[in-house]
Design a protein around this motif. Structure first.
Motif, short mmCIF file in Angstrom:
data_model
loop_
_atom_site.label_atom_id
_atom_site.label_comp_id
_atom_site.label_asym_id
_atom_site.label_seq_id
_atom_site.Cartn_x
_atom_site.Cartn_y
_atom_site.Cartn_z
N ILE A 3 27.69 40.42 34.33
CA ILE A 3 28.11 39.75 35.56
C ILE A 3 29.40 38.93 35.36
CG2 ILE A 3 27.46 38.00 37.28
CD1 ILE A 3 24.62 39.22 37.16
N PRO A 4 29.53 38.11 34.33
CA PRO A 4 30.81 37.39 34.16
C PRO A 4 32.02 38.35 34.05
CG PRO A 4 29.14 36.35 32.82
CD PRO A 4 28.54 37.63 33.34
N GLU A 5 31.84 39.48 33.39
CA GLU A 5 32.94 40.46 33.29
C GLU A 5 33.25 41.07 34.65
OE1 GLU A 5 32.40 42.13 28.74
OE2 GLU A 5 31.16 43.00 30.33
N ARG A 6 32.23 41.35 35.44
CA ARG A 6 32.44 41.91 36.78
C ARG A 6 33.15 40.90 37.67
NH1 ARG A 6 27.16 44.13 39.20
NH2 ARG A 6 28.61 45.12 40.64
N ILE A 7 32.76 39.63 37.55
CA ILE A 7 33.42 38.57 38.33
C ILE A 7 34.88 38.47 37.93
CG2 ILE A 7 33.53 36.07 38.69
CD1 ILE A 7 30.41 36.10 38.50
N GLU A 8 35.16 38.47 36.63
CA GLU A 8 36.55 38.38 36.16
C GLU A 8 37.37 39.58 36.65
OE1 GLU A 8 40.13 37.55 34.81
OE2 GLU A 8 38.48 36.13 34.96
N ALA A 9 36.81 40.78 36.59
CA ALA A 9 37.52 41.97 37.07
C ALA A 9 37.81 41.85 38.57
CB ALA A 9 36.70 43.23 36.78
N HIS A 10 36.84 41.34 39.32
CA HIS A 10 37.05 41.15 40.76
C HIS A 10 38.15 40.14 41.01
CE1 HIS A 10 36.47 40.40 44.96
NE2 HIS A 10 36.10 39.15 44.72
N LEU A 11 38.08 38.99 40.35
CA LEU A 11 39.10 37.95 40.54
C LEU A 11 40.49 38.49 40.17
CD1 LEU A 11 37.20 34.82 39.19
CD2 LEU A 11 37.76 35.34 41.58
N ALA A 12 40.58 39.23 39.07
CA ALA A 12 41.86 39.79 38.63
C ALA A 12 42.43 40.78 39.64
CB ALA A 12 41.71 40.44 37.26
N SER A 13 41.57 41.40 40.43
CA SER A 13 42.01 42.41 41.41
C SER A 13 42.57 41.79 42.68
CB SER A 13 40.85 43.34 41.78
OG SER A 13 39.94 42.68 42.66
N LEU A 14 42.37 40.50 42.88
CA LEU A 14 42.82 39.84 44.10
C LEU A 14 44.29 39.46 44.03
CD1 LEU A 14 39.78 37.45 44.63
CD2 LEU A 14 40.26 39.59 45.87
N ALA A 15 44.94 39.54 45.17
CA ALA A 15 46.34 39.12 45.27
C ALA A 15 46.40 37.60 45.33
CB ALA A 15 46.97 39.72 46.52
N GLU A 16 47.53 37.08 44.90
CA GLU A 16 47.78 35.64 45.04
C GLU A 16 48.11 35.37 46.50
OE1 GLU A 16 47.10 33.48 42.96
OE2 GLU A 16 47.14 34.50 41.04
N PRO A 17 47.80 34.24 47.04
CA PRO A 17 47.24 33.05 46.42
C PRO A 17 45.70 33.02 46.41
CG PRO A 17 47.90 32.52 48.64
CD PRO A 17 48.28 33.96 48.40
N LYS A 18 45.06 34.05 47.00
CA LYS A 18 43.59 34.05 47.03
C LYS A 18 43.00 34.02 45.62
CE LYS A 18 42.99 36.42 51.36
NZ LYS A 18 42.67 37.67 52.00
N GLN A 19 43.63 34.75 44.70
CA GLN A 19 43.11 34.79 43.34
C GLN A 19 43.06 33.38 42.75
OE1 GLN A 19 44.28 36.40 38.94
NE2 GLN A 19 44.78 37.77 40.62
N ALA A 20 44.14 32.64 42.86
CA ALA A 20 44.19 31.29 42.30
C ALA A 20 43.18 30.36 42.97
CB ALA A 20 45.60 30.71 42.42
N ASP A 21 43.06 30.45 44.30
CA ASP A 21 42.11 29.60 45.01
C ASP A 21 40.67 29.93 44.61
OD1 ASP A 21 44.14 28.26 46.33
OD2 ASP A 21 43.77 29.19 48.28
N LEU A 22 40.33 31.22 44.54
CA LEU A 22 38.97 31.59 44.15
C LEU A 22 38.70 31.24 42.69
CD1 LEU A 22 38.26 34.87 46.10
CD2 LEU A 22 37.01 32.73 46.23
N ARG A 23 39.68 31.40 41.82
CA ARG A 23 39.50 31.00 40.42
C ARG A 23 39.23 29.49 40.33
NH1 ARG A 23 40.33 34.62 36.53
NH2 ARG A 23 41.53 36.50 36.98
N GLN A 24 39.95 28.70 41.12
CA GLN A 24 39.76 27.25 41.11
C GLN A 24 38.34 26.91 41.58
OE1 GLN A 24 42.77 24.99 43.19
NE2 GLN A 24 41.44 23.22 43.36
N LEU A 25 37.89 27.52 42.67
CA LEU A 25 36.53 27.26 43.17
C LEU A 25 35.48 27.71 42.15
CD1 LEU A 25 36.92 28.33 46.90
CD2 LEU A 25 36.46 26.03 46.04
#
Length: 156
Positions: A3-25
């Motif tokens: 699950i942590p790897e799947r979450i990281e892959a999902h976050l990495a697939s997002l465009a900025e600025p959503k990626q940064a905001d979701l990573r922060q949350l």
């Protein structure tokens, strides 16, 4: 993939600025609730058809259905969508609680019975959002008021 790897892959697939905001949350929830159960839903149903946006879940509560069956699900969910970000606060008995407690303090967000939607973290009161997340993670599902009381909007 766990699950942590799947979450990281999902976050990495997002465009900025959503990626940064979701990573922060995501980092804030993990810091505040380090032992919480993690969930990842890729948004597909049992036959692989996309039926929802992917979402990351935290914590656990039991959904009890009218037919007597039940299942575990997450308490807090994070999801990127076309308009921005949705934060789901699930398992609250009082469907007016989020709007009554956080609408005035949170800023440019839509607050419903279980969802807080906003375009970017920069347009909302992040402390108010984290207060809602904290409440959702700690409230006793049998009684919305058994958990810690949320901070009043004037203290956010």
């Amino acid at each position: 993939m766990d699950i942590p790897e799947r979450i990281e892959a999902h976050l990495a697939s997002l465009a900025e600025p959503k990626q940064a905001d979701l990573r922060q949350l995501h980092a804030r929830v993990l810091t505040e609730f380090p032992g919480c159960r993690l969930w990842f839903n890729d948004g597909t149903n049992e036959v692989g058809k996309v039926v929802a946006n992917p979402n990351i879940g935290y914590g656990v509560y039991t959904i009890n259905y009218a037919n007597g069956s039940s299942r575990e699900f997450y308490r807090i969910g994070l999801s990127a969508n076309t308009a921005g970000i949705s934060v789901y606060v699930l398992g609250l008995e009082d469907k007016t609680f989020l709007a009554r407690t956080y609408s005035d303090a949170i800023g440019k967000a839509s607050v419903t019975g279980y969802c807080i939607k906003f375009k970017r973290l920069s347009v909302i009161n992040v402390d108010a959002l984290h207060s809602a997340i904290h409440y959702g993670m700690t409230v006793d599902q049998a009684s919305d008021h058994a958990g810690p009381a949320p901070r009043p909007a004037t203290e956010l």
